[in-house]
Design a protein around this motif. Structure first.
Motif, mmCIF file in Angstrom:
data_model
loop_
_atom_site.group_PDB
_atom_site.id
_atom_site.type_symbol
_atom_site.label_atom_id
_atom_site.label_comp_id
_atom_site.label_asym_id
_atom_site.label_seq_id
_atom_site.Cartn_x
_atom_site.Cartn_y
_atom_site.Cartn_z
ATOM 1 N N UNK A 10 0.842 -1.194 0.000
ATOM 2 C CA UNK A 10 0.000 0.000 0.000
ATOM 3 C C UNK A 10 0.875 1.240 0.000
ATOM 4 N N UNK A 11 0.323 2.341 -0.497
ATOM 5 C CA UNK A 11 1.058 3.603 -0.453
ATOM 6 C C UNK A 11 1.279 4.001 0.996
ATOM 7 N N UNK A 12 2.420 4.571 1.274
ATOM 8 C CA UNK A 12 2.767 4.903 2.653
ATOM 9 C C UNK A 12 1.714 5.827 3.272
ATOM 10 N N UNK A 13 1.275 5.443 4.468
ATOM 11 C CA UNK A 13 0.342 6.279 5.189
ATOM 12 C C UNK A 13 -1.096 6.153 4.721
ATOM 13 N N UNK A 14 -1.392 5.216 3.842
ATOM 14 C CA UNK A 14 -2.730 5.137 3.276
ATOM 15 C C UNK A 14 -3.440 3.853 3.669
ATOM 16 N N UNK A 45 -12.650 -10.868 -4.912
ATOM 17 C CA UNK A 45 -12.128 -10.611 -3.572
ATOM 18 C C UNK A 45 -12.053 -9.117 -3.320
ATOM 19 N N UNK A 46 -12.157 -8.751 -2.046
ATOM 20 C CA UNK A 46 -11.978 -7.370 -1.606
ATOM 21 C C UNK A 46 -10.944 -7.375 -0.495
ATOM 22 N N UNK A 47 -9.911 -6.563 -0.644
ATOM 23 C CA UNK A 47 -8.833 -6.528 0.338
ATOM 24 C C UNK A 47 -8.648 -5.107 0.858
ATOM 25 N N UNK A 48 -8.680 -4.966 2.176
ATOM 26 C CA UNK A 48 -8.346 -3.699 2.832
ATOM 27 C C UNK A 48 -6.942 -3.833 3.413
ATOM 28 N N UNK A 49 -6.047 -2.928 3.062
ATOM 29 C CA UNK A 49 -4.669 -2.955 3.547
ATOM 30 C C UNK A 49 -4.376 -1.718 4.379
ATOM 31 N N UNK A 55 4.107 -3.449 11.546
ATOM 32 C CA UNK A 55 3.033 -4.417 11.418
ATOM 33 C C UNK A 55 2.089 -3.980 10.304
ATOM 34 N N UNK A 56 1.184 -4.858 9.918
ATOM 35 C CA UNK A 56 0.203 -4.533 8.890
ATOM 36 C C UNK A 56 -1.105 -5.224 9.230
ATOM 37 N N UNK A 57 -2.196 -4.597 8.835
ATOM 38 C CA UNK A 57 -3.519 -5.158 9.070
ATOM 39 C C UNK A 57 -4.216 -5.337 7.729
ATOM 40 N N UNK A 58 -4.935 -6.453 7.571
ATOM 41 C CA UNK A 58 -5.664 -6.732 6.333
ATOM 42 C C UNK A 58 -7.058 -7.262 6.661
ATOM 43 N N UNK A 59 -8.012 -6.932 5.813
ATOM 44 C CA UNK A 59 -9.324 -7.562 5.848
ATOM 45 C C UNK A 59 -9.587 -8.109 4.449
ATOM 46 N N UNK A 122 -6.687 -10.121 9.332
ATOM 47 C CA UNK A 122 -5.339 -10.642 9.544
ATOM 48 C C UNK A 122 -4.396 -9.550 10.029
ATOM 49 N N UNK A 123 -3.621 -9.880 11.046
ATOM 50 C CA UNK A 123 -2.533 -9.014 11.498
ATOM 51 C C UNK A 123 -1.223 -9.693 11.106
ATOM 52 N N UNK A 124 -0.344 -8.947 10.439
ATOM 53 C CA UNK A 124 0.933 -9.487 9.974
ATOM 54 C C UNK A 124 2.051 -8.832 10.784
ATOM 55 N N UNK A 125 2.869 -9.666 11.446
ATOM 56 C CA UNK A 125 3.918 -9.177 12.337
ATOM 57 C C UNK A 125 5.238 -9.862 11.999
ATOM 58 N N UNK A 126 6.362 -9.138 11.927
ATOM 59 C CA UNK A 126 7.661 -9.797 11.739
ATOM 60 C C UNK A 126 7.931 -10.749 12.908
ATOM 61 N N UNK A 127 8.341 -11.959 12.589
ATOM 62 C CA UNK A 127 8.574 -12.956 13.639
ATOM 63 C C UNK A 127 9.630 -12.494 14.631
#
Length: 261
Positions: A10-14, A45-49, A55-59, A122-127
């Motif tokens: 995603x574009x930074x800050x968006x 599909x519909x993806x919210x980023x 970290x990152x959040x997705x729906x 979904x929450x994406x986190x560096x291990x």
């Protein structure tokens, strides 16, 4: 940019919403996980980023598909089912229904599938940021909300889909740190989720520089992801030693070459 942990950059800050269709739509989803639609031509599909520092959040709302690991990055995905049913490839594991969660390590083999339309958060986190043992204790996330800590975690994470600070701001860094702390507390409840000492972070960063100094893609952003901190914090830690990250990389290359010769 730390938002590279997103399935789609995603574009930074968006806060960005994608509408994805057909074979090309499935291909665009297949960055850190490989998505295979049951019916590629009719796939929708519909993806919210939402990028947020480290970290990152997705729906994701999508028709029937299977999901397998396809990432060389060491990421942990915390997946909550909001609608539909998500099945494991392992027949001994019960399917996930709305309100239930799992944690998957993208660096290890896994396979999840949805036989009908499903909605996932979904929450994406560096291990590395979680400092986990070799085996991910993902079973702690399989049950519905059962504790105040889990309730706080879920409430905080879900709010990202509605409102989140712009990536790259101090608020984003603080919020990402809070999410990582709560997550670590849930996975390793016997250990207080304190911030890793600065000296330890710098040591690990220097070890990566010494190991990968010849890699042309090595830079502050890649090093920050590898050690599980924000790029902003990495720069701050190196400044305490009167040396920037870039200067440390540059000074290590000729030294290593002289040793090799």
């Amino acid at each position: 940019m730390n938002a590279r942990v997103l399935t789609l950059a995603a574009s930074r800050g968006r806060r960005t919403v994608y509408s994805l269709t057909g074979v090309e739509g499935a291909r665009r989803l297949s960055a850190n996980v490989e998505v295979t639609p049951a019916d590629p031509q009719r796939f929708r599909a519909r993806l919210l980023s939402v990028p947020l520092d480290t970290v990152a959040y997705e729906e994701l709302s999508a028709a029937a598909f299977s999901m397998t690991s396809a990432s060389t990055q060491e990421l942990v995905r915390f997946i909550e089912v909001q609608g539909g049913v998500l099945h494991f490839d392992d027949p001994d594991r019960p399917p996930l229904r709305p309100g239930e969660m799992t944690a998957v390590d993208t660096g290890a083999p896994f396979r999840l599938r949805a036989s009908e339309a499903v909605r996932l958060a979904t929450l994406v986190v560096p291990r590395a940021a979680l400092r986990l043992p070799a085996v991910l204790p993902g079973d702690r996330f399989l049950a519905p909300i059962t504790s105040p800590l889990r309730a706080a975690w879920s409430s905080l994470v879900r709010s990202l889909g509605v409102s989140a600070p712009d990536d790259g701001t101090r608020d984003a860094e603080i919020l990402a740190h809070a999410i990582i702390g709560l997550t670590r507390g849930l996975l390793t409840p016997d250990a207080l989720p304190e911030e890793e000492p600065a000296a330890a972070v710098v040591r690990r960063a220097r070890a990566i520089i010494e190991r990968d100094y010849a890699d042309p893609s090595l830079g502050p952003s890649a090093i920050a992801r590898a050690v599980g901190v924000s790029e902003r914090r990495l720069h701050r830690l190196f400044r305490t030693e009167d040396l920037t990250v870039a200067q440390s990389i540059a000074s290590d290359v000729p030294r290593r070459r002289s040793i090799g010769s």
